[in-house]
Each structure stands twice: as C-alpha cells, then as structure tokens.
Design a protein around this motif. Structure first.
Motif, PDB file in Angstrom:
ATOM      1  N   ALA A  72      31.810  36.109  37.576  1.00  0.00           N
ATOM      2  CA  ALA A  72      31.288  36.142  36.254  1.00  0.00           C
ATOM      3  C   ALA A  72      30.786  34.685  35.911  1.00  0.00           C
ATOM      4  O   ALA A  72      29.989  34.396  35.172  1.00  0.00           O
ATOM      5  N   TYR A  73      31.730  33.686  36.326  1.00  0.00           N
ATOM      6  CA  TYR A  73      31.426  32.107  36.333  1.00  0.00           C
ATOM      7  C   TYR A  73      30.066  31.716  36.702  1.00  0.00           C
ATOM      8  O   TYR A  73      29.116  31.104  36.127  1.00  0.00           O
ATOM      9  N   GLN A  74      29.874  32.480  38.237  1.00  0.00           N
ATOM     10  CA  GLN A  74      28.651  32.003  38.901  1.00  0.00           C
ATOM     11  C   GLN A  74      27.417  32.791  38.131  1.00  0.00           C
ATOM     12  O   GLN A  74      26.288  32.108  37.894  1.00  0.00           O
ATOM     13  N   ALA A  75      27.605  33.875  37.824  1.00  0.00           N
ATOM     14  CA  ALA A  75      26.620  34.732  36.785  1.00  0.00           C
ATOM     15  C   ALA A  75      26.255  33.619  35.548  1.00  0.00           C
ATOM     16  O   ALA A  75      24.988  33.743  35.382  1.00  0.00           O
ATOM     17  N   ALA A  76      27.190  33.358  35.048  1.00  0.00           N
ATOM     18  CA  ALA A  76      27.036  32.365  33.819  1.00  0.00           C
ATOM     19  C   ALA A  76      26.268  31.196  34.187  1.00  0.00           C
ATOM     20  O   ALA A  76      25.423  30.744  33.344  1.00  0.00           O
ATOM     21  N   SER A  77      26.468  30.508  35.241  1.00  0.00           N
ATOM     22  CA  SER A  77      25.894  29.453  35.732  1.00  0.00           C
ATOM     23  C   SER A  77      24.602  29.552  36.039  1.00  0.00           C
ATOM     24  O   SER A  77      23.588  28.974  35.917  1.00  0.00           O
ATOM     25  N   LYS A  78      24.312  30.744  36.725  1.00  0.00           N
ATOM     26  CA  LYS A  78      23.109  31.161  37.293  1.00  0.00           C
ATOM     27  C   LYS A  78      21.876  31.232  35.901  1.00  0.00           C
ATOM     28  O   LYS A  78      20.767  30.834  35.963  1.00  0.00           O
ATOM     29  N   GLY A  80      22.131  29.314  33.615  1.00  0.00           N
ATOM     30  CA  GLY A  80      21.635  28.067  33.098  1.00  0.00           C
ATOM     31  C   GLY A  80      20.503  27.634  34.091  1.00  0.00           C
ATOM     32  O   GLY A  80      19.641  26.646  33.854  1.00  0.00           O
ATOM     33  N   GLN A  81      20.244  28.196  35.405  1.00  0.00           N
ATOM     34  CA  GLN A  81      19.125  27.711  36.134  1.00  0.00           C
ATOM     35  C   GLN A  81      17.953  28.390  35.979  1.00  0.00           C
ATOM     36  O   GLN A  81      16.873  28.057  36.370  1.00  0.00           O
ATOM     37  N   SER A  82      17.981  29.236  35.210  1.00  0.00           N
ATOM     38  CA  SER A  82      16.716  30.357  34.767  1.00  0.00           C
ATOM     39  C   SER A  82      15.624  29.548  34.105  1.00  0.00           C
ATOM     40  O   SER A  82      16.174  28.535  33.319  1.00  0.00           O
ATOM     41  N   ILE A 124      26.221  22.069  48.347  1.00  0.00           N
ATOM     42  CA  ILE A 124      27.622  22.582  48.039  1.00  0.00           C
ATOM     43  C   ILE A 124      27.490  23.361  46.734  1.00  0.00           C
ATOM     44  O   ILE A 124      27.062  22.430  45.819  1.00  0.00           O
ATOM     45  N   GLY A 125      28.112  24.552  46.742  1.00  0.00           N
ATOM     46  CA  GLY A 125      28.002  25.265  45.585  1.00  0.00           C
ATOM     47  C   GLY A 125      26.648  25.726  45.402  1.00  0.00           C
ATOM     48  O   GLY A 125      25.952  25.619  44.259  1.00  0.00           O
ATOM     49  N   ALA A 126      26.009  26.370  45.991  1.00  0.00           N
ATOM     50  CA  ALA A 126      24.850  27.004  46.059  1.00  0.00           C
ATOM     51  C   ALA A 126      24.849  28.408  45.362  1.00  0.00           C
ATOM     52  O   ALA A 126      25.620  29.193  45.747  1.00  0.00           O
ATOM     53  N   ILE A 145      26.366  26.236  51.002  1.00  0.00           N
ATOM     54  CA  ILE A 145      27.798  27.028  51.108  1.00  0.00           C
ATOM     55  C   ILE A 145      28.330  27.418  49.631  1.00  0.00           C
ATOM     56  O   ILE A 145      27.895  26.513  48.818  1.00  0.00           O
ATOM     57  N   ASP A 146      28.996  27.993  49.435  1.00  0.00           N
ATOM     58  CA  ASP A 146      29.904  28.235  48.092  1.00  0.00           C
ATOM     59  C   ASP A 146      31.092  28.998  48.422  1.00  0.00           C
ATOM     60  O   ASP A 146      31.370  29.539  49.272  1.00  0.00           O
ATOM     61  N   LEU A 147      32.051  28.692  47.551  1.00  0.00           N
ATOM     62  CA  LEU A 147      33.555  29.353  47.497  1.00  0.00           C
ATOM     63  C   LEU A 147      32.968  30.996  47.464  1.00  0.00           C
ATOM     64  O   LEU A 147      33.948  31.651  48.000  1.00  0.00           O
ATOM     65  N   ASN A 148      32.248  31.408  46.719  1.00  0.00           N
ATOM     66  CA  ASN A 148      31.821  32.739  46.850  1.00  0.00           C
ATOM     67  C   ASN A 148      30.289  33.098  47.120  1.00  0.00           C
ATOM     68  O   ASN A 148      29.367  32.610  46.217  1.00  0.00           O
ATOM     69  N   LYS A 156      29.959  31.718  52.672  1.00  0.00           N
ATOM     70  CA  LYS A 156      31.130  31.380  51.913  1.00  0.00           C
ATOM     71  C   LYS A 156      31.960  30.439  52.517  1.00  0.00           C
ATOM     72  O   LYS A 156      32.471  30.736  53.631  1.00  0.00           O
ATOM     73  N   GLN A 157      32.190  29.391  52.040  1.00  0.00           N
ATOM     74  CA  GLN A 157      33.101  28.382  52.551  1.00  0.00           C
ATOM     75  C   GLN A 157      33.554  27.287  51.413  1.00  0.00           C
ATOM     76  O   GLN A 157      32.724  26.901  50.690  1.00  0.00           O
ATOM     77  N   ASP A 158      34.761  26.838  51.551  1.00  0.00           N
ATOM     78  CA  ASP A 158      35.286  25.884  50.906  1.00  0.00           C
ATOM     79  C   ASP A 158      34.772  24.611  51.384  1.00  0.00           C
ATOM     80  O   ASP A 158      35.202  24.338  52.615  1.00  0.00           O
ATOM     81  N   PHE A 159      34.082  23.556  51.059  1.00  0.00           N
ATOM     82  CA  PHE A 159      33.693  22.339  51.546  1.00  0.00           C
ATOM     83  C   PHE A 159      34.756  21.714  52.036  1.00  0.00           C
ATOM     84  O   PHE A 159      34.799  20.910  53.116  1.00  0.00           O
ATOM     85  N   MET A 160      35.866  21.740  51.231  1.00  0.00           N
ATOM     86  CA  MET A 160      37.074  20.673  51.786  1.00  0.00           C
ATOM     87  C   MET A 160      37.682  21.309  52.907  1.00  0.00           C
ATOM     88  O   MET A 160      38.426  20.721  53.544  1.00  0.00           O
ATOM     89  N   LEU A 177      25.409  17.919  45.478  1.00  0.00           N
ATOM     90  CA  LEU A 177      26.753  18.347  44.732  1.00  0.00           C
ATOM     91  C   LEU A 177      26.119  18.576  43.301  1.00  0.00           C
ATOM     92  O   LEU A 177      26.582  17.498  42.407  1.00  0.00           O
ATOM     93  N   SER A 178      25.679  19.623  43.000  1.00  0.00           N
ATOM     94  CA  SER A 178      25.162  19.761  41.667  1.00  0.00           C
ATOM     95  C   SER A 178      26.231  20.733  40.730  1.00  0.00           C
ATOM     96  O   SER A 178      26.565  21.716  41.246  1.00  0.00           O
ATOM     97  N   LEU A 179      26.845  19.981  39.833  1.00  0.00           N
ATOM     98  CA  LEU A 179      27.652  20.664  38.847  1.00  0.00           C
ATOM     99  C   LEU A 179      28.998  21.348  39.602  1.00  0.00           C
ATOM    100  O   LEU A 179      29.334  22.675  39.260  1.00  0.00           O
TER     101      LEU A 179
HETATM  102  C1  LIG Z   1      28.460  25.409  37.982  1.00  0.00           C
HETATM  103  S1  LIG Z   1      28.130  26.200  39.755  1.00  0.00           S
HETATM  104  C2  LIG Z   1      26.844  24.893  40.205  1.00  0.00           C
HETATM  105  C3  LIG Z   1      25.749  25.843  40.821  1.00  0.00           C
HETATM  106  C4  LIG Z   1      24.625  24.861  41.142  1.00  0.00           C
HETATM  107  N1  LIG Z   1      24.663  24.047  42.009  1.00  0.00           N
HETATM  108  C5  LIG Z   1      23.942  24.205  39.988  1.00  0.00           C
HETATM  109  O1  LIG Z   1      23.649  23.294  39.948  1.00  0.00           O
HETATM  110  O2  LIG Z   1      23.789  25.260  38.950  1.00  0.00           O
HETATM  111  C6  LIG Z   1      29.602  25.634  40.735  1.00  0.00           C
HETATM  112  C7  LIG Z   1      29.784  26.110  42.182  1.00  0.00           C
HETATM  113  O3  LIG Z   1      30.306  25.394  42.844  1.00  0.00           O
HETATM  114  C8  LIG Z   1      31.132  25.917  43.948  1.00  0.00           C
HETATM  115  N2  LIG Z   1      32.190  25.263  44.405  1.00  0.00           N
HETATM  116  C9  LIG Z   1      33.132  24.617  43.689  1.00  0.00           C
HETATM  117  N3  LIG Z   1      34.071  24.027  44.590  1.00  0.00           N
HETATM  118  C10 LIG Z   1      33.456  24.405  45.882  1.00  0.00           C
HETATM  119  C11 LIG Z   1      33.788  23.899  47.015  1.00  0.00           C
HETATM  120  N4  LIG Z   1      34.835  23.259  47.069  1.00  0.00           N
HETATM  121  N5  LIG Z   1      33.226  24.348  48.006  1.00  0.00           N
HETATM  122  C12 LIG Z   1      32.142  25.012  48.044  1.00  0.00           C
HETATM  123  N6  LIG Z   1      31.721  25.500  46.680  1.00  0.00           N
HETATM  124  C13 LIG Z   1      32.363  25.187  45.679  1.00  0.00           C
HETATM  125  C14 LIG Z   1      31.429  27.316  42.682  1.00  0.00           C
HETATM  126  O4  LIG Z   1      31.936  28.362  43.484  1.00  0.00           O
HETATM  127  C15 LIG Z   1      30.365  27.550  41.891  1.00  0.00           C
HETATM  128  O5  LIG Z   1      29.589  28.533  42.544  1.00  0.00           O
END
Ligand SMILES: C[S@@+](CC[C@H](N)C(=O)[O-])C[C@H]1O[C@@H](n2cnc3c(N)ncnc32)[C@H](O)[C@@H]1O
Length: 306
Positions: A72-78, A80-82, A124-126, A145-148, A156-160, A177-179
């Motif tokens: 739901a968080y990603q859908a809400a963030s998306k 914002g990109q529209s 990161i966070g795509a 890459i993204d957590l989800n 699907k990957q945690d950057f860390m 590294l946007s938002l």
């Molecule tokens: C607010 S969204 C930002 C999306 C997009 N980059 C933008 O600028 O609108 C944040 C995203 O970062 C992802 N994220 C946060 N920590 C992360 C990590 N350690 N590795 C990969 N993705 C991560 C979250 O899963 C989420 O989808």
C-alpha cells in the motif's frame, strides 16, 4: 487572529497536485496518510527493536499490515510519481545529465531491449521501469531493485544485502536514491546506507573512453562525463529544511566526509534533489546526533555516520 502555519511533515515529500478534482484530492490525502502512517510505524518498530521489546515489534508489525504494508505504501508513493501529481523525480536527473552532455539524445518512445550501454545506473527503491531515466537504454543501462518488486524488471532485493561488486563491470556510474534514505527508520542505518553507496560506484567512466572510445562517443558525442560517478539523492524537503538534527550544510558535510562533492542541487516545493560526484574516499570522520536548531513544528530527521 491569523491561523497558525501547519508544520511541514516528512511525508509531504511529494510533488504538488496539478489536477484539483475532488476525487484526486481525496486520494492524495489518503495516500499521504498511508505514507505517513507507514513511516511512523517503521520508526516505532526500529525503536522497539533497539529496546529488544519483541511483543511491541509484533504488535507494530500487525499495525503495519493493517495499514496495507509495503504494498500500500508503494501504491501511495507511485501516485506521487504520476503526471497529474508533478511527475517522477528522475526527470531532474535526466535534465542534469543533459546539461553535462552525458545524455544528448531524445528519450526513446518505444521500449527497447537492454543494450550494451556505456553507463550503468543502479536505482534503489524502484517503483517503475518507465520513469524518465529508463528512456535512454543506448546510453544508460538501468538496474532496478526494491524491497518489494512490482515488476519483472525490478529485482526484489534489500540494497543493504546486495553483494558488493566483484569487478568494475558489476559497479555503477550512477546510483539513484530517491525518497529511500528517509524510508530507513534508523539514523545510523541511514549513515550505513550512504557509506555503502560509495562501494558500488566505479571510478570515472573515462575508462570507457579508453577502452571503447568509438562506442561512447557515438552514443554520447558531446559527453564530458566529468560529473560521474555520482549519487542522485532525493529527500523530502522537510528532512533538510525543518529538522532539528539536519540541515543542508550538515548533509553536504556528511557527503563530503564520505568522498562526495555537490555538482547540482534543486529544490521543488516538496523535494530536494542533489547530484553528488564521488571524488575521493571517505575520511572516516564520524557524525553523531546533535541538535542544531529547535522549534515547535520541527521534525527529528537525522543521519548518523559511525
Ligand atoms: C517512497 S518509495 C520511493 C520510490 C521512488 N524511488 C520515488 O522516487 O518515487 C521508497 C521505496 O524504497 C524502497 N526501499 C527502502 N529501503 C530499501 C532498501 N534497503 N533496498 C531496496 N529498496 C528499498 C521501498 O521498498 C520503497 O518502495
């Protein structure tokens, strides 16, 4: 009596709404609430985890799920990109790469297959593979890459936890590294993320000029590529303008300590964008949590480098 100005919230890190239809306004309010609640719960979770309070962590996990979770968080963030909400932040990156002559062609209108592009970018966070930076596949090969993951071209990957590059072929010229930094709930983990970024950037793309000058010049003839390797960092404006523990000066000082130098910056009403070139190695200077200003409506966003 004048109304009190409402404090800027971290979750307000979204472009302004252009379409004023009531329905759009409602959905934007809902998406802001979803984002805000998700961030707050994650911060509380990180604090509970630090204290070792397992029961509280479990309860917070339930609350996160009740709020719709990461999906739901990603859908809400998306939202914002529209386009109707101001577009995606990678447009700013594209405009800077154009200015520097790294990109000199028009965006591709058709979806092209991955090419053997001279530059590599890690996003990161795509949330989407159709953002502006993805439209130059001949020049920039984007790894997302993204957590989800929300698509087959987003891993699907945690950057860390991403394995470190074993050669410069696996490293990147640009990291976006946007938002995302503000998504990380713990200040020291934010510092770790910034430190880790540097290990994924490869030295100057001038290497390509040495190894394959014809191809690089053909794809990007005007390029001086002197702004690379670089980190494209985007944060909600209140993180640097309205925090007790961070302002732009301190953020740039932290980045300088980590080996970066600011080449471009731009603020929009809700976001701040930075392009930081990696020019050297970290000097290992630490930055702790220290109050630099105070005010009733300020937030506590902070970056700690240990
Ligand atoms: C607010 S969204 C930002 C999306 C997009 N980059 C933008 O600028 O609108 C944040 C995203 O970062 C992802 N994220 C946060 N920590 C992360 C990590 N350690 N590795 C990969 N993705 C991560 C979250 O899963 C989420 O989808």
């Amino acid at each position: 009596m004048t109304a009190k100005k409402r404090p800027k919230l971290l979750s307000h890190g979204r472009p302004p709404i252009i379409n004023t239809k009531e329905r759009e306004r409602m959905s934007s309010k809902q998406s802001r609430n979803t984002i805000r609640t998700h961030h707050t719960l994650h911060k509380q979770r990180a604090a509970a985890l630090k204290k070792g309070d397992k029961t509280l962590v479990e309860n917070i996990d339930k609350a996160i799920e009740q709020n719709g979770g990461l999906k739901a968080y990603q859908a809400a963030s998306k939202q914002g990109q529209s386009k109707t909400r101001g577009g995606d932040s990678s447009k700013v990156l594209v405009s800077w790469l154009r200015e520097a002559g790294v990109i000199n062609s028009s965006p591709s209108t058709v979806r092209e297959r991955k090419r053997n592009a001279p530059l590599r970018l890690l996003e990161i966070g795509a949330l989407s593979s159709e953002n502006e930076i993805s439209k130059f596949p001949r020049i920039i090969d984007v790894t997302r890459i993204d957590l989800n993951s929300q698509g087959s071209d987003i891993e699907k990957q945690d950057f860390m936890e991403r394995p470190l590059p074993s050669s410069s072929n696996e490293a990147f010229d640009i990291i976006s590294l946007s938002l995302v930094l503000n998504y990380v709930p713990d200040a020291a983990h934010r510092g770790e993320m910034l430190k880790r970024i540097a290990r994924f950037l490869r030295e100057s793309p001038e290497r390509f000029l040495r190894e394959s000058p014809e191809r690089f010049l053909r794809e990007s003839p005007e390029s001086n590529a002197t702004i690379l390797p670089a980190l494209f960092l985007v944060l909600p404006l209140p993180c640097v303008q309205n925090s007790r523990y961070l302002d732009e000066r301190l953020l740039l000082e932290i980045m300088e300590n980590l080996g970066f130098c600011l080449t471009h910056c731009r603020n929009t009403p809700k976001l701040c964008h930075y392009l930081l070139q990696m020019v050297g190695k970290s000097n290992r200077v630490k930055t702790g949590k220290k109050m630099i200003r105070d005010g009733p409506a300020m937030n506590n966003f902070c970056v700690v480098v240990e």
